[in-house]
Design a protein around this motif. Structure first.
Motif, PDB file in Angstrom:
ATOM      1  N   TYR A  51       0.837  -1.201   0.000  1.00 40.37           N
ATOM      2  CA  TYR A  51       0.000   0.000   0.000  1.00 40.37           C
ATOM      3  C   TYR A  51       0.875   1.255   0.000  1.00 40.37           C
ATOM      4  N   LEU A  93       1.068  -8.419   7.615  1.00 38.17           N
ATOM      5  CA  LEU A  93       0.232  -8.777   6.467  1.00 38.17           C
ATOM      6  C   LEU A  93       0.471 -10.229   6.078  1.00 38.17           C
ATOM      7  N   ARG A 151      -6.230  -4.584   3.881  1.00 36.06           N
ATOM      8  CA  ARG A 151      -5.779  -3.551   4.817  1.00 36.06           C
ATOM      9  C   ARG A 151      -6.831  -3.310   5.892  1.00 36.06           C
TER      10      ARG A 151
END
Length: 533
Positions: free
Chosen positions: A41, A80, A301
């Motif tokens: 991101y 993540l 996210r």
């Protein structure tokens, strides 16, 4: 006689095939992303896969059918990866139309099962040719891939993973990495020649210095797209190998902040020095995000935000992360983090600057989470490992002692080590007398006055006993990239910079691994730092 004639004809056929493969010219555009480490991101308006998608599409429109995108390893790391096992990263790379990739050491961090799960989500070939099981069986990954261009060229590519795999991740399981990289590369060049490839590209997760060594040692590689060392190369680098063979190398930094672009012009299979170019394209604030890519990776996210507060392990006691605690003496939190670094690196000693630990508050007892660790260590830096003589280690501790401020002092503040340079340690214990002369050092790293505050320094032995630091002995050391690079005027570490290298591990993630290993987050004051009054 018939046997000799048949052998000669076979050799001649191979020679003609190889000559045909390398007699070709042509041009192909190679794009690359390396060492993403979970940073898919945009962060502060910079980087991310959605921005990369915008640039990739523009370049593909310039040279349709002759442009290929490769991923060069260490796609995964951090929370993540821990929570989604590569699903988010591979979805993003799929949306970018990635043509091929290779493995980095961090793909192994969570063990074999997660490695296989992650790779299974890749809709492109993940190739690696120097990975095997310990018993010699080949790893269950393709060694190479082949692509055809619209202009009629045959492009072959293969992957190499760092030979240091075993020392860089405990999740390697039964895998081992081949150590003789030139031989591995030569084997793949010969294979791809037989396949009739006009150009051969190495996807190397081995670091720039190793890439240069391979290029000097092996003829037949047209280009090396590199990773692992996080090197941001502003322009192409040509390396001449055996017989005058020319290979071009490029590497695009890290964390998806840049997209590598190589316009490879071929001359008899080699990189043509006149026409070939490389640049790392910044994915800056001026680059718009591709809305489709941004939309389809955003759910991960949102889910991650929820998971960051899920406990990793109990935290039985409060942790004091106030500035005055971390920069004026031993702190249980500093002990815990330094212990994590020493454990992860397998080093004799470890240290980190008190100023590298943030929050300036007390973290209450309860549960340790990724959110907690991120607040404590928000800089996203990496863990480094190196070696120092005992003499230099003593100087590091003397430099740290200069960062201890004893109320009103007459010394020029510009000549002092900043308070954030006061170190928290593991595997060490030492005493300082703040009434004595501090080390004075200017902003150019020049020592103006030697310090005399360090009174005593000892290193923990394997049996748990303590022994004085031996000035002539060499000690292995783990620390942050900031301190290893001479941050906070730790000039001895900057002077010895060549003795340190990145473990390609976020130090936040090293701490998280240690929490999971201990099944708790606990630190105690143990008399590691004594301030004489």
């Amino acid at each position: 006689m018939k046997i000799l004639r048949k052998s000669f004809l076979t050799f001649l056929a191979f020679l003609v095939l190889a000559t045909a493969a390398f007699a070709s010219g042509g041009r192909v555009t190679l794009l690359s992303l390396n060492d993403i480490h979970g940073h898919i991101y945009s962060e502060d308006g910079v980087g991310g896969l959605a921005k990369a998608a915008t640039v990739i599409q523009e370049i593909r429109e310039e040279n349709p059918g002759n442009t290929f995108l490769f991923e060069i390893g260490d796609v995964n790391e951090g929370p993540l990866f821990f929570y989604f096992h590569g699903h988010a990263e591979m979805r993003g790379l799929s949306l970018l139309g990635t043509d091929g990739g290779t493995l980095g050491n961090h793909e192994f961090d969570l063990g074999e099962d997660v490695l296989f799960e992650t790779v299974s989500r890749a809709p492109f070939p993940v190739v690696v040719s120097n990975l095997r099981y310990r018993d010699g069986r080949p790893a269950p990954f393709p060694t190479h891939g082949i692509k055809k261009t619209t202009d009629g060229l045959t492009l072959g590519f293969f992957g190499l993973i760092t030979p240091e795999l075993g020392a860089m991740t405990s999740g390697r399981g039964d895998f081992r990495a081949g150590q003789d990289l030139p031989s591995e590369a030569e084997r793949m060049v010969n294979l791809l020649r037989r396949e009739g490839c006009d150009a051969i590209v190495l996807l190397s997760h081995c670091g720039l210095d190793v890439d240069r060594m391979i290029a000097r040692s092996v003829a037949g590689i047209s280009a090396i797209l590199g990773g692992h060392s996080h090197t941001l190369m502003e322009r192409e680098e040509f390396v001449e190998g055996p017989g005058g063979w020319v290979t071009v190398i490029g590497q695009a930094g890290s964390y998806a902040r840049h997209l590598g672009r190589m316009d490879l012009v071929l001359s008899e299979g080699m990189a043509n020095r006149e026409g070939t170019s490389w640049r790392a394209i910044p994915l800056g604030k001026d680059i718009p995000e591709d809305p489709r890519v941004a939309l389809l990776i955003e759910p991960f996210r949102e889910r991650l935000k929820e998971k960051l507060d899920i406990p990793l392990a109990p935290q039985p006691e409060d942790f004091d992360a106030r500035r005055e605690t971390l920069r004026t003496g031993e702190a249980p939190l500093g002990n815990f983090l330094a212990d994590a670094f020493r454990w992860k690196a397998g080093a004799d000693v470890a240290f980190l600057a008190g100023g590298s630990i943030r929050g300036d508050r007390i973290y209450p007892a309860g549960s340790a989470t990724y959110a907690t660790l991120t607040n404590m260590m928000p800089f996203g830096g990496s863990l480094w490992k190196g070696s120092l003589s005992g003499s230099d280690l003593l100087m590091v501790l003397e430099t740290s002692a200069s960062g201890y401020a004893l109320g009103e002092e007459s010394y020029d503040a510009a000549m002092r080590v900043p308070t954030g340079g006061f170190l928290q340690v593991s595997g060490l214990r030492f005493s300082i007398d703040p009434k004595r002369q501090p080390l004075l050092i200017d902003n150019n790293g020049v020592v103006r006055t030697q310090g005399a505050r360090l009174v005593k320094a000892e290193v923990r032995q394997p049996d748990g006993s303590w022994a004085p630091v031996d000035p002539k002995r060499i000690y292995t050391v783990a620390t942050t990239d900031w301190t290893a690079g001479g941050g906070d005027k730790h000039y001895i570490l900057k002077k010895n910079g060549s003795a340190f290298s990145s473990m390609e591990q976020m130090y936040l993630e090293a701490a998280a691994d240690y929490v999971r290993f201990l099944k708790e987050m606990r630190g105690e004051a143990e008399g590691r730092i004594t301030i004489l009054r």
